[in-house]
Design a protein around this motif. Structure first.
Motif, PDB file in Angstrom:
ATOM      1  N   PRO A  92       0.870  -1.186   0.000  1.00 47.33           N
ATOM      2  CA  PRO A  92       0.000   0.000   0.000  1.00 47.33           C
ATOM      3  C   PRO A  92       0.902   1.229   0.000  1.00 47.33           C
ATOM      4  N   TYR A  93       0.530   2.224  -0.747  1.00 46.87           N
ATOM      5  CA  TYR A  93       1.344   3.446  -0.791  1.00 46.87           C
ATOM      6  C   TYR A  93       0.459   4.603  -1.215  1.00 46.87           C
ATOM      7  N   LEU A  94       0.880   5.803  -0.846  1.00 49.12           N
ATOM      8  CA  LEU A  94       0.104   6.991  -1.214  1.00 49.12           C
ATOM      9  C   LEU A  94       1.046   8.097  -1.690  1.00 49.12           C
TER      10      LEU A  94
ATOM     11  N   ILE B 160      -5.754   0.190   5.216  1.00 49.81           N
ATOM     12  CA  ILE B 160      -5.277  -0.889   4.351  1.00 49.81           C
ATOM     13  C   ILE B 160      -4.367  -1.780   5.181  1.00 49.81           C
ATOM     14  N   ASN B 161      -4.810  -3.021   5.381  1.00 49.35           N
ATOM     15  CA  ASN B 161      -4.064  -3.953   6.240  1.00 49.35           C
ATOM     16  C   ASN B 161      -3.699  -3.316   7.579  1.00 49.35           C
ATOM     17  N   GLY B 162      -4.643  -2.595   8.142  1.00 48.32           N
ATOM     18  CA  GLY B 162      -4.453  -2.017   9.478  1.00 48.32           C
ATOM     19  C   GLY B 162      -3.739  -0.677   9.495  1.00 48.32           C
ATOM     20  N   GLN B 163      -3.277  -0.232   8.342  1.00 48.41           N
ATOM     21  CA  GLN B 163      -2.568   1.054   8.299  1.00 48.41           C
ATOM     22  C   GLN B 163      -3.505   2.133   7.746  1.00 48.41           C
ATOM     23  N   ARG B 164      -3.526   3.281   8.399  1.00 46.00           N
ATOM     24  CA  ARG B 164      -4.418   4.348   7.964  1.00 46.00           C
ATOM     25  C   ARG B 164      -3.724   5.272   6.973  1.00 46.00           C
ATOM     26  N   PHE B 165      -4.377   5.492   5.823  1.00 48.73           N
ATOM     27  CA  PHE B 165      -3.887   6.403   4.787  1.00 48.73           C
ATOM     28  C   PHE B 165      -4.878   7.550   4.661  1.00 48.73           C
ATOM     29  N   ASP B 166      -4.471   8.730   5.131  1.00 42.71           N
ATOM     30  CA  ASP B 166      -5.339   9.904   4.972  1.00 42.71           C
ATOM     31  C   ASP B 166      -5.113  10.491   3.592  1.00 42.71           C
TER      32      ASP B 166
ATOM     33  N   GLY C 117      -6.756  14.820  -5.284  1.00 43.94           N
ATOM     34  CA  GLY C 117      -5.549  14.771  -6.088  1.00 43.94           C
ATOM     35  C   GLY C 117      -4.569  13.689  -5.663  1.00 43.94           C
ATOM     36  N   ASP C 118      -4.707  13.196  -4.450  1.00 43.33           N
ATOM     37  CA  ASP C 118      -3.810  12.124  -4.006  1.00 43.33           C
ATOM     38  C   ASP C 118      -4.075  10.856  -4.814  1.00 43.33           C
ATOM     39  N   VAL C 119      -3.013  10.071  -4.966  1.00 42.14           N
ATOM     40  CA  VAL C 119      -3.126   8.764  -5.614  1.00 42.14           C
ATOM     41  C   VAL C 119      -2.646   7.726  -4.619  1.00 42.14           C
ATOM     42  N   PHE C 120      -3.420   6.649  -4.461  1.00 37.66           N
ATOM     43  CA  PHE C 120      -2.922   5.582  -3.577  1.00 37.66           C
ATOM     44  C   PHE C 120      -3.300   4.227  -4.154  1.00 37.66           C
ATOM     45  N   CYS C 121      -2.561   3.203  -3.694  1.00 38.57           N
ATOM     46  CA  CYS C 121      -2.831   1.870  -4.240  1.00 38.57           C
ATOM     47  C   CYS C 121      -3.091   0.871  -3.132  1.00 38.57           C
ATOM     48  N   VAL C 122      -3.983  -0.074  -3.442  1.00 39.03           N
ATOM     49  CA  VAL C 122      -4.304  -1.188  -2.549  1.00 39.03           C
ATOM     50  C   VAL C 122      -3.880  -2.464  -3.269  1.00 39.03           C
ATOM     51  N   PRO C 123      -2.851  -3.154  -2.761  1.00 43.36           N
ATOM     52  CA  PRO C 123      -2.411  -4.378  -3.442  1.00 43.36           C
ATOM     53  C   PRO C 123      -3.471  -5.472  -3.351  1.00 43.36           C
ATOM     54  N   GLY C 124      -3.392  -6.419  -4.236  1.00 46.15           N
ATOM     55  CA  GLY C 124      -4.289  -7.568  -4.209  1.00 46.15           C
ATOM     56  C   GLY C 124      -4.237  -8.257  -2.859  1.00 46.15           C
ATOM     57  N   ARG C 125      -5.384  -8.675  -2.375  1.00 44.86           N
ATOM     58  CA  ARG C 125      -5.529  -9.412  -1.120  1.00 44.86           C
ATOM     59  C   ARG C 125      -5.252  -8.603   0.142  1.00 44.86           C
TER      60      ARG C 125
ATOM     61  N   ARG D 176     -14.792  -3.801  10.549  1.00 44.25           N
ATOM     62  CA  ARG D 176     -13.784  -2.749  10.393  1.00 44.25           C
ATOM     63  C   ARG D 176     -12.483  -3.157  11.076  1.00 44.25           C
ATOM     64  N   GLN D 177     -11.384  -2.801  10.434  1.00 46.74           N
ATOM     65  CA  GLN D 177     -10.070  -3.169  10.959  1.00 46.74           C
ATOM     66  C   GLN D 177      -9.670  -2.285  12.137  1.00 46.74           C
ATOM     67  N   ALA D 178      -8.858  -2.836  13.024  1.00 52.94           N
ATOM     68  CA  ALA D 178      -8.182  -2.027  14.032  1.00 52.94           C
ATOM     69  C   ALA D 178      -7.034  -1.302  13.342  1.00 52.94           C
ATOM     70  N   VAL D 179      -6.905  -0.021  13.604  1.00 54.99           N
ATOM     71  CA  VAL D 179      -5.829   0.753  12.978  1.00 54.99           C
ATOM     72  C   VAL D 179      -4.579   0.625  13.828  1.00 54.99           C
ATOM     73  N   THR D 180      -3.512   0.111  13.240  1.00 55.61           N
ATOM     74  CA  THR D 180      -2.289  -0.139  14.002  1.00 55.61           C
ATOM     75  C   THR D 180      -1.162   0.818  13.642  1.00 55.61           C
ATOM     76  N   SER D 181      -1.309   1.550  12.548  1.00 57.71           N
ATOM     77  CA  SER D 181      -0.286   2.537  12.199  1.00 57.71           C
ATOM     78  C   SER D 181      -0.893   3.523  11.216  1.00 57.71           C
ATOM     79  N   THR D 182      -0.167   4.602  10.991  1.00 51.97           N
ATOM     80  CA  THR D 182      -0.644   5.625  10.059  1.00 51.97           C
ATOM     81  C   THR D 182       0.461   5.941   9.061  1.00 51.97           C
ATOM     82  N   PHE D 183       0.085   6.020   7.806  1.00 52.06           N
ATOM     83  CA  PHE D 183       1.057   6.320   6.751  1.00 52.06           C
ATOM     84  C   PHE D 183       1.389   7.815   6.782  1.00 52.06           C
TER      85      PHE D 183
END
Lengths: 362, 362, 362, 362
Positions: free
Chosen positions: C39-41, C294-300, C304-312, C354-361
């Motif tokens: 996952p990346y933003l 995404i997989n427990g990580q929060r992406f705000d 205009g932002d672009v972000f990706c969610v990998p398969g699975r 809903r996932q537990a958020v364990t980190s923030t990007f």
């Protein structure tokens, strides 16, 4: 705003008569059409006798008949439908030894299931296709086809055609082979399609893919019987015993876009459960003897008999023998119904899945 | 209105470096990737020696290896691609007499082409499938599968998998069979799929229609060789000699949604014309000896060798013998390319359709 | 019988080294590949600044760059994959006022989602296609395409391509437009495809049927926003809010054979449930602000932002505003996965979905 | 060996009579069926007058008629076929203000093209669908449907059904809505399908894919006319002027599996070229006046007239006005013919593509 009706016929009856004459038929005067295909059975000894009589009386080709064929017309359908079920037509055909039936083609697809005799051959688009008892031979729509005999003996087969369907679709067209003798030149090796496509799971890489019509034109009895015997101990279908579909090797589906062909074995003493479905079926008894119950009426049959089950009629089959299998060849129109969402099937729930017999066909 | 850029790196080089570190890579700095699958050949005597050495050194199951397998990795591709062509992976596998390879399943589809030995069996979703030299055995994606030997002797086969494709699609998943011994219970009769579906054109009416994966799991060598011999005198393809496709009886198409399997015979002295197409091919020499010319390089091969032709490489094949046929088994990924509109083919026009040989692979 | 192995390397380690050098890699030495898309933003203010810097530093065409493009490369994938998810590539592109990007074509399919500016135009096989903010413009595989500006202002858009997939399939090819100026002659009226096919349910009778690529090349923002607003009160999907697919009017399916395009609205305060599926997704924030887990990580994210969610990867989306909708444009590769039987989807069961958020990007 | 025939009827005539009575009809006695659908035209002023008379004379529901419908039966077909072309049936229907036509369903698919009046509504599986002049409203096969009026005024429309086809397939079934008042509860919002699917190229992601029947039930006149006007300057088809197909948004194909619906504009003074094809067509003149030449016979028509062109009849169309367009709504059965390989088309070659007029229909 819609104005009131100008004054017209004084009574409803007058109105109905006037409108009907103008091809504007009041819906409420239309009786639900009761006519429809009926279950019926043509007995082989009699059919055989009739076609042999025709063989004496009717010459083939030239000034004679185009084909020496007796049509098995369903008594429940208007004669002008020329049909055995709503969409399919069965007939019996005889070709004398050394005789030739001239070539023609038509949009209707046809097939032959060989019943008796030897030495005949169907020519399909220049390819001679051998015919022996029990063989299924295809002449897909718009293929040139004729028949000839290389032997002294006559041959008799059942034809199956989708001609009633094509007439319903106003899509029936045909033409004669455009040479004076109406004889196709032989441009392919004998039984070439069988050689190329007949072994099923290994297919030439350069064949056309996904053809509506099977490029394989012939399904010999020997392989058919081998498969039935090989799978004889399998469970099969509760409604049809051990039933196999003849398939088009380019699609894995029906051999013709409008006609599905089956072979089914009722094992020793087997009596299936009843069900019904849309789409009529024409059966040809290839081996043995037994009976079918169709909408409560019992039809006893033995080898060579042809019978039909109309769409939505309850039906079940029984082998009369505890010692020998009975084998039924059949054709149905499910390939037309399925893609239109019109194929439906229903098991008979009462009475352990078998109908009470209320009459017998004689 | 778009504002002028805030002041940034003073030079283009600084900019390129900064942006690249931010995962914003300037397109104009990206070199056209030269890496790609290369033509390559693995010689059987050597591969055989190595797998026999592995047989001595590596135990199977438990604390040992999951599979005793040597992967044929293409030298032109990065090692982490684990691939023989861009989408397919070939490997050689040995199972000792009386040994068992534990059951697992994965989304990748696999097949086996048996090379030597006897007595092994693949279990696919509870069905034991016999393995003999020359047989093709399928384990479609997500089917439980394991192998065992019922004999004293080892068996060696080539595996073919679509694992590189599935990794490219991030769709590779797998799991172990969930019992302590990882042994599937046998729930179907041995070679049941062959019995039911193996005879091709006559198929059970109650089979599922249009399955992505062939329900037929095994294509025995005997029938393969019979077909080749029977059709040996046919013209075949100018590029492939007499080539047959193993087909899925429910579709008439490829046996797996991602892998097409072929068998082809180069007749006595036959030397095909060159062509190229998208999609790589992996060949296993089943019989005889000859050579292929791939992008001008000559690859001499004989029975047991494995070689690959990358997508878009010119290639032609020749049988070295004037007396014996040569037979090639092969796998390719055209079922993936075709529905995406990415399959393209081109004949070699110059020089009478044959390449000039500029080097020889040693 | 298979002979014992000739004596070889004395130790397993020696064997493994020797075999690996021969491109025969022991399976048991292969580490499960851990690399994969992450996952990346990419934040718009920064991306925008960089592309504006590039606009100052890099000329277009001729001796300059073919395209002024910054690729959004996934940090989890090897740089030589040139990919944002395993199969898709996103990039940002700028064209100056009055500038022209030369025409070329490639087997890779591409699309543009316009982010800022005005007055640019894409020419696809001779047809000028207007570009305005929020428009989706297609350049299907192997279509000639170039860009030009008719205005003083620059324009910035996001590109989406299936190039990583095509490289995985060794099917990447391309060529320059064969005139010195690399400018396509305009052979169709401006926005002709929109005029002909853009109104959806009424289509010209003589159009080609069932085309892999949409003949409609442009999906203007105005109609997109109208549809979203019109359906805003509908339930929508628990995982995606109110989500619409851009469709190919000849098939009712995805606009490109390899890329599916979506627009989705998270309504005021909407926070979806989490799920996961095979196939990666690239999102472009068209309106509003919010976050994805995404997989427990929060992406705000915001516009205009672009972000990706990998398969699975597990993922859920939330709109940060209780007053304004947030709108996400996205692309995914499900059209490739589905026909291969590789598309799978799973809802997140725990914790009320809903996932537990364990980190923030950051 | 086949034995000689037992002695039978002495003459061929005796034989033919005997066999025919046994439902074994000699092929050579069957006359080529001359009956078939004819070109025919029903004039609106007269049809309108008749349906208004029926409105006075025939009550609806309960002890009255199920539907107040006048069937346009083709004079060339047997009355028991109840058909306008071989496969399709057109009729005119009137519902009084505040009236209700009870709900039922049947396997036959139906559509309505609204001709006059206002305020009626069709309920399809619980969803009220508005009806205004020029609207096309679908009731796919086996959907519950009834009609009601919310206004003082009556409404008149043309029905189109595939009932003749379904009778040909023995697949006609139906049932009444199972409540005493035969009124469907309204379970969906009014015109819900239009709201969800009506805007064409952007479709909800969770819709079913590839449905045989369009989930969109209504195609309002306003959007139809807008499209025609928008594309009025296009070339269109040489045989049909500017012709558009109403499409199923989930497939991009026909709205019903058995019926294709078209709208076509003959521009000012346009006179098309003649062609013919398999498959009959029923036309409803939506706007303007002109004539068609069908197999050399001229049929003059104006708004509200209904006419039919049988399969394989040469036909061309002309707009009589140099100032106003003429608009034809039509239905045809090509979706049935095409997948069976039975659709064929042929341009008229002689005389610059136009037929000589040899008679006029009065």
């Amino acid at each position: 705003m819609i104005a009131p009706a100008p004054s017209g016929p004084a009574t409803l009856a007058d109105f109905e008569q006037a409108a009907t004459q103008e091809h504007l038929v009041p819906l409420w005067t239309v009786r639900r059409r009761l006519a429809g295909a009926e279950p019926y059975l043509w007995r082989w000894p009699h059919v055989r006798q009739r076609i042999l009589q025709a063989a004496d009386l009717v010459p083939l080709g030239g000034q004679g008949a185009e084909r020496r064929v007796l049509l098995m017309l369903n008594p429940g359908l208007p004669a002008d439908r020329t049909a055995t079920t709503e969409t399919l037509l069965a007939s019996v055909q005889l070709i004398h030894g050394r005789e030739m039936a001239p070539s023609h083609r038509h949009t209707a697809a046809a097939l032959r299931f060989v019943m008796e005799g030897q030495g005949a051959c169907t020519v399909v688009n220049g390819q001679p296709v051998s015919m022996d008892v029990g063989d299924l031979v295809l002449t897909p729509g718009w293929c040139w086809h004729g028949h000839f005999s290389e032997h002294e003996e006559p041959m008799i087969w059942m034809d199956g055609l989708d001609a009633p369907l094509l007439r319903s679709l106003a899509a029936m067209m045909g033409e004669e082979f455009p040479t004076p003798d109406r004889k196709q030149p032989l441009t392919a090796a004998r039984d070439d399609s069988l050689e190329l496509y007949g072994a099923g799971v290994l297919q030439p890489i350069d064949r056309p893919a996904g053809q509506l019509n099977s490029p394989l034109l012939s399904y010999p009895w020997q392989q058919t019987e081998d498969r039935l015997n090989r799978l004889a101990e399998r469970d099969g279908s509760p409604f049809d015993g051990l039933a196999l579909q003849y398939t088009n090797p380019t699609t894995g589906g029906p051999v013709l876009p409008t006609i599905d062909c089956w072979i089914q074995m009722l094992r020793r003493g087997e009596h299936t459960q009843a069900h019904r479905h849309t789409g009529g079926v024409i059966y040809n008894v290839a081996r043995g003897a037994g009976w079918s119950v169709i909408n409560g009426q019992r039809f006893d049959w033995s080898a060579g008999d042809v019978f039909c089950v109309p769409g939505r009629a309850w039906h079940e089959h029984a082998n009369a023998s505890a010692f020998e299998p009975a084998i039924l060849f059949s054709i149905n129109d499910s390939p037309v119904l399925r893609p239109l969402g019109l194929y439906r099937e229903e098991p008979y729930q009462d009475n352990g899945g078998r109908q009470a017999v209320t009459s017998t066909f004689v």
